[in-house]
Design a protein around this motif. Structure first.
Motif, PDB file in Angstrom:
ATOM      1  N   ALA A 101       0.832  -1.200   0.000  1.00  0.00           N
ATOM      2  CA  ALA A 101       0.000   0.000   0.000  1.00  0.00           C
ATOM      3  C   ALA A 101       0.866   1.250   0.000  1.00  0.00           C
ATOM      4  O   ALA A 101       1.850   1.339   0.731  1.00  0.00           O
ATOM      5  N   MET A 119      -5.694  10.328   6.124  1.00  0.00           N
ATOM      6  CA  MET A 119      -4.828   9.583   5.222  1.00  0.00           C
ATOM      7  C   MET A 119      -5.584   9.281   3.943  1.00  0.00           C
ATOM      8  O   MET A 119      -6.812   9.183   3.929  1.00  0.00           O
ATOM      9  N   TYR A 121      -5.213   6.743   0.403  1.00  0.00           N
ATOM     10  CA  TYR A 121      -4.481   5.682  -0.305  1.00  0.00           C
ATOM     11  C   TYR A 121      -4.280   6.099  -1.761  1.00  0.00           C
ATOM     12  O   TYR A 121      -5.126   6.760  -2.357  1.00  0.00           O
ATOM     13  N   ALA A 122      -3.184   5.657  -2.336  1.00  0.00           N
ATOM     14  CA  ALA A 122      -2.886   5.989  -3.727  1.00  0.00           C
ATOM     15  C   ALA A 122      -3.689   5.115  -4.678  1.00  0.00           C
ATOM     16  O   ALA A 122      -4.038   3.985  -4.360  1.00  0.00           O
ATOM     17  N   GLN A 123      -3.972   5.667  -5.834  1.00  0.00           N
ATOM     18  CA  GLN A 123      -4.468   4.873  -6.951  1.00  0.00           C
ATOM     19  C   GLN A 123      -3.338   4.844  -7.976  1.00  0.00           C
ATOM     20  O   GLN A 123      -2.837   5.888  -8.375  1.00  0.00           O
ATOM     21  N   LYS A 124      -2.945   3.657  -8.379  1.00  0.00           N
ATOM     22  CA  LYS A 124      -1.892   3.557  -9.390  1.00  0.00           C
ATOM     23  C   LYS A 124      -2.553   3.720 -10.741  1.00  0.00           C
ATOM     24  O   LYS A 124      -3.336   2.882 -11.174  1.00  0.00           O
ATOM     25  N   TYR A 130       1.345   7.401  -9.257  1.00  0.00           N
ATOM     26  CA  TYR A 130       0.442   7.201  -8.120  1.00  0.00           C
ATOM     27  C   TYR A 130      -0.297   8.506  -7.860  1.00  0.00           C
ATOM     28  O   TYR A 130       0.330   9.553  -7.759  1.00  0.00           O
ATOM     29  N   ASN A 174     -16.527   9.426  -6.896  1.00  0.00           N
ATOM     30  CA  ASN A 174     -15.899   8.102  -6.800  1.00  0.00           C
ATOM     31  C   ASN A 174     -17.006   7.069  -6.545  1.00  0.00           C
ATOM     32  O   ASN A 174     -18.186   7.414  -6.457  1.00  0.00           O
ATOM     33  N   GLY A 175     -16.628   5.808  -6.403  1.00  0.00           N
ATOM     34  CA  GLY A 175     -17.617   4.740  -6.289  1.00  0.00           C
ATOM     35  C   GLY A 175     -18.589   4.941  -5.143  1.00  0.00           C
ATOM     36  O   GLY A 175     -19.792   4.743  -5.282  1.00  0.00           O
ATOM     37  N   LEU A 176     -18.043   5.355  -3.993  1.00  0.00           N
ATOM     38  CA  LEU A 176     -18.896   5.539  -2.821  1.00  0.00           C
ATOM     39  C   LEU A 176     -19.846   6.719  -3.022  1.00  0.00           C
ATOM     40  O   LEU A 176     -21.018   6.676  -2.628  1.00  0.00           O
ATOM     41  N   MET A 179     -22.689   5.709  -5.190  1.00  0.00           N
ATOM     42  CA  MET A 179     -23.670   4.949  -4.431  1.00  0.00           C
ATOM     43  C   MET A 179     -24.559   5.882  -3.617  1.00  0.00           C
ATOM     44  O   MET A 179     -25.779   5.719  -3.567  1.00  0.00           O
ATOM     45  N   PRO A 186     -34.218   7.847  -3.660  1.00  0.00           N
ATOM     46  CA  PRO A 186     -35.250   7.165  -2.882  1.00  0.00           C
ATOM     47  C   PRO A 186     -35.249   7.572  -1.403  1.00  0.00           C
ATOM     48  O   PRO A 186     -36.329   7.718  -0.817  1.00  0.00           O
ATOM     49  N   VAL A 187     -34.080   7.789  -0.812  1.00  0.00           N
ATOM     50  CA  VAL A 187     -34.037   8.121   0.619  1.00  0.00           C
ATOM     51  C   VAL A 187     -34.643   9.513   0.873  1.00  0.00           C
ATOM     52  O   VAL A 187     -35.461   9.687   1.782  1.00  0.00           O
TER      53      VAL A 187
END
Lengths: 204, 664
Positions: A101, A119, A121-124, A130, A174-176, A179, A186-187
């Motif tokens: 990581a 913190m 995290y990197a995405q390669k 990175y 991003n993905g989250l 979502m 709906p919420v």
């Protein structure tokens, strides 16, 4: 109000998209503010601009090329001190073995220690690139842990703080965040229906 | 792209089966996907046990087409409208989300247990079109139950090969199906409560994440170890029952899920019986409101249901165990005893354990472990807000709300569930005490290894069961606000303390560096070795991770690594912890290491039948150790490519020949 009652789902999604756009524009205003103060914008950091810890200079053991580093334990670090607004950091770095990581920590004004709550995290994104997305933070120091094990041979290159287009890229969820945006419709519609008592006064 | 299409086709098949099930039984379509997926996996497993796995899968798809025709012929468009329920739409939307997300991001397996069994099993089934019990692989064990690996196969059946991201998506879709059953059968006025509860359901796995506060990467929704799926199945069994009027049909669907529980993981056997017990109690206390079940009135119906539940659970577990015993060397009826290796059958473990629990011949070890587990209930984190006590408080709060908002009959149901589930929790707790004491190695039992993981399925199912009861209470708006409060607690906890930086949707691909390196090296090895080769890998400095990666990637067999271990004569591929070979003077420099002399290593390579030596990560000591045997200079570093050597024996002496020389 009548339209919201008849299309609550659509209204919920519109509200979520509006909120997202507002957050993004807010980040833009913030970036502009710090840019005017000379504390934002693209900045390049050379390998020599970092203070190294648990990393010693060596040669590439395969080619003999100079200018390489090797980690001496599981917690090698590269630290840069400076106050500025940061959206993203891109680091080029070659390595002979998997690094594990790759993580970036940042300190904000008033902090003395780094924290796991701050913190990234990197995405390669390429063979030796990175990228770290901070999403807009005013920092007083950056620390990159370029590997998570010992005996890893590395050659850090140039690091770029806020590469061109960083602020624009923040518009893409991003993905989250995707979502959250998809669920928001709906919420929010459900919450609106609960709050709007009229919906419960009508019989089915 | 083909894999995406295959997965979407499977979703269509699930929808077709769900449509017919909803039409013919009158159930809410939201409870159907979990029944369909469980039934499909069980049917395909049965076919696989008879050597016709692919045919079984084909039957599931053909059956889906028949279902669609039957359903549409009877009702036309109205049949499709049956799928328009919040719970089913939640399942469908969530499934598509996971398929798209993982197809774009391509997550890879990386946790040890995914290579010892779960991921390797799914891969073996998909690649070889047969059950993993007989398919060639380097798996550590072949005995674990089959429902989830077979579900992965169902989702990828049409496409040759195996996709790791699709396996993750299949697992998560299975979990969503279980969650959907909890919020099914709601009236139109109650849809806000359903939506808010389903949103909480989707966040609950993140709520039960332990270690998020330390910054560790999250494995929620990126995990093939089945604990989440077990909890969702447990919840589904309760949800199918609580969200519909009791009938023989609804109980039959519960039985399918209970059978699937016992065939998902061994702990599912206990959870299935717990679900059956809670449903039995509910039926028992319904009094005059109880309908005729299985053709019997009074208590006969509930008794038959519980009896059938026990039979299917035992039949599932025993049937699979008997099959495994037939086709492999593993005996699932034995348990490894702790300490003095006394072998216990499951029944004798219960007997010994119950005696000690009652104070008969209780050992100090039992008392210490019980005290430790008592403390762990309060202090050992199992969720973002703390220990099991916090979860219990949350469950009781939901039940209190369900009680307050329900009518008399509903209040009786909630009270019975509260008492019954608390007793069930106590039994589950005791069962795990026995496991830690009699099955686990003493060093693992003492520290309550994987405590949070083992309790997750019960806590998750318990919480979701309580949520299902809340949704069944009266007063639509009040229930909606209660559901909003649940979402606030769960969602707020995730935002406050959850791992929102490195999780299933945002994980860092830098974690995959070692996996990708081993994958690339294994391709080189596979190109010049044969499936019947036995490869001994040297991975100096590794903690075993690289051994597990190679065991997954290589087509040949992997030898047990020198350094001892717990393998048996019948199971030669059980590895030791991958050991770094070292000399006596350097001992202590690495975490896992063994002192190795030349003659010991040579003798061992002969004993384990190794035919190829793979120098994956080597060093000067290994080069010096093997130099007398080598026909060419050995590398003391393998930073860019591995080094392969053919092991030969001439007059009892080992010879190492560079393998590349054999390549055509």
């Amino acid at each position: 109000m009548k339209r919201i009652r008849s299309h609550p789902l659509l209204a919920g999604w519109l509200a979520a998209i509006l909120l997202w756009l507002l957050v993004w524009l807010g980040g833009g205003v913030q970036t502009l503010f710090y840019l005017c103060r000379g504390q934002a914008g693209t900045q390049q950091l050379a390998p020599g601009d970092w203070a190294l810890s648990s990393l010693v200079e060596t040669e590439n053991p395969v080619t003999g090329e100079a200018g390489w580093l090797v980690s001496t334990d599981t917690d090698p670090r590269m630290e840069w001190t400076g106050e500025r607004y940061v959206s993203a950091v891109a680091l080029t770095m070659s390595s002979l073995r998997p690094t594990g990581a790759v993580v970036l920590y940042y300190k904000t004004p008033g902090q003395t220690d780094y924290s796991v709550q701050q913190m990234v995290y990197a995405q390669k994104t390429g063979e030796a690139t990175y990228e770290f997305s901070l999403g807009g933070q005013y920092v007083t120091a950056l620390r990159i842990d370029p590997a998570s094990s010992g005996a890893v041979f590395l050659k850090p290159g140039t690091a770029v703080i806020d590469p061109p287009g960083s602020w624009l890229r923040r518009l893409v969820p991003n993905g989250l965040q995707w979502m959250a945006l998809l669920a928001a419709g709906p919420v929010l519609a459900a919450l609106w229906r609960l709050v709007d008592n009229k919906g419960y006064k009508t019989k089915e | 792209m083909l894999t995406v299409l295959a997965m979407l086709l499977t979703l269509c098949a699930v929808a077709c089966w769900s449509m017919l099930l909803a039409q013919r039984t009158g159930c809410d379509a939201g409870t159907a996907p979990v029944v369909v997926l469980c039934g499909g996996a069980l049917a395909v497993t049965a076919a696989g046990m008879l050597g016709a796995l692919a045919l079984g899968a084909a039957a599931v798809y053909l059956g889906a087409a028949v279902c669609a025709v039957l359903a549409l012929r009877r009702e036309g468009k109205a049949a499709l409208c049956r799928l328009y329920s919040p719970a089913f739409l939640f399942f469908l939307a969530g499934a598509v989300f996971f398929i798209v997300l993982f197809a774009v991001r391509r997550p890879m397996l990386y946790q040890w247990d995914e290579f010892t069994f779960w991921g390797s099993a799914a891969r073996a089934v998909c690649v070889h079109n047969e059950l993993y019990t007989t398919a060639p692989s380097n798996m550590i064990t072949r005995a674990y139950p089959p429902v989830l690996p077979v579900t992965v196969y169902l989702f990828q059946w049409i496409v040759p090969g195996f996709s790791e991201w699709a396996a993750y998506a299949a697992y998560d879709i299975f979990a969503l199906a279980g969650m959907a059953a909890v919020a099914a059968g709601l009236s139109r006025r109650r849809w806000p409560a359903g939506v808010l509860t389903l949103a909480s359901c989707a966040l609950l796995p993140l709520f039960f994440e332990v270690g998020a506060s330390t910054g560790a990467a999250s494995s929620v929704y990126l995990n093939l170890q089945s604990d989440l799926q077990l909890g969702c199945l447990f919840a589904a069994a309760l949800g199918i029952y609580f969200t519909a009027k009791p009938s023989t049909g609804s109980l039959a669907r519960v039985l399918v899920v209970i059978l699937a529980l016992s065939m998902t993981k061994d702990m599912g056997f206990a959870l299935g019986l717990i679900a059956a017990g809670l449903i039995f109690l509910d039926l028992l206390f319904q009094g005059k409101a109880r309908p005729r079940l299985f053709g019997c009135g009074s208590v006969g119906g509930p008794a038959i249901f519980f009896g059938l539940s026990a039979i299917v659970s035992v039949a599932g577990w025993a049937g699979w165990s008997a099959y495994v015993g037939l086709v492999t060397w593993e005996n699932r009826f034995d348990l490894a005893g702790a300490g003095d290796t006394q072998r216990l059958t499951p029944l004798s473990m219960l007997g010994v354990g119950l005696r000690e629990l009652l104070g008969i011949g209780r050992t100090q070890e039992f008392s210490d472990l019980a005290a430790s587990m008592n403390r762990a209930f309060f202090s050992r984190p199992v969720c973002l807000l703390g220990g099991g006590a916090v979860v219990a408080v949350l469950v009781l709060a939901l039940l209190a709300a369900a009680f307050a908002l329900g009518d008399r009959a509903h209040r009786r149901r909630v009270a019975v569930f509260a008492v019954g589930s608390l007793a069930a929790f106590a039994a589950y707790w005791v069962f795990h005490l026995f496991l830690y004491l009699y099955v686990f190695d003493p060093s693992e039992g003492l520290v309550l290894k994987d405590y949070a993981r083992y309790f997750l399925p019960f806590y998750l199912g318990w919480l979701l069961g309580a949520a299902a009861l809340l949704l069944g209470a009266g007063k639509d708006r009040a229930v909606g606000f209660a559901a909003a409060a649940l979402l606030a607690v769960v969602g707020g906890s995730v935002l406050w303390r959850g791992q929102t930086v490195n999780n299933f949707a945002t994980y860092s691909n830098t974690f995959y560096g070692e996996r990708l390196e081993v994958q690339s090296r294994a391709e080189t090895v596979n190109a010049v070795t044969a499936p019947d080769d036995v490869i001994y890998p040297v991975c100096q400095g590794s903690d075993g991770t690289r051994w597990y990666y190679y065991s997954y990637e290589l087509e040949a067999s992997l030898a047990r690594m020198y350094g001892g271990g717990s393998g048996t004569e019948q199971d030669p591929f059980l590895p030791t912890t991958a050991c770094t070979l070292t000399d006596a003077a350097s001992l202590g420099a690495q975490q896992y290491e063994v002192v190795t002399e030349q003659q010991d290593l040579a003798a061992y390579l002969k004993e384990c039948g190794a035919t190829v030596l793979l120098l994956d990560v080597t060093d000067e000591y290994v080069a010096q150790l093997l130099e007398p045997y080598a026909a060419a200079p050995l590398p003391d570093l393998t930073l860019d490519v591995p080094s392969l050597w053919r092991i030969e024996w001439q007059d009892g002496e080992m010879r190492l020949r560079p393998l590349e020389q054999e390549a055509p």
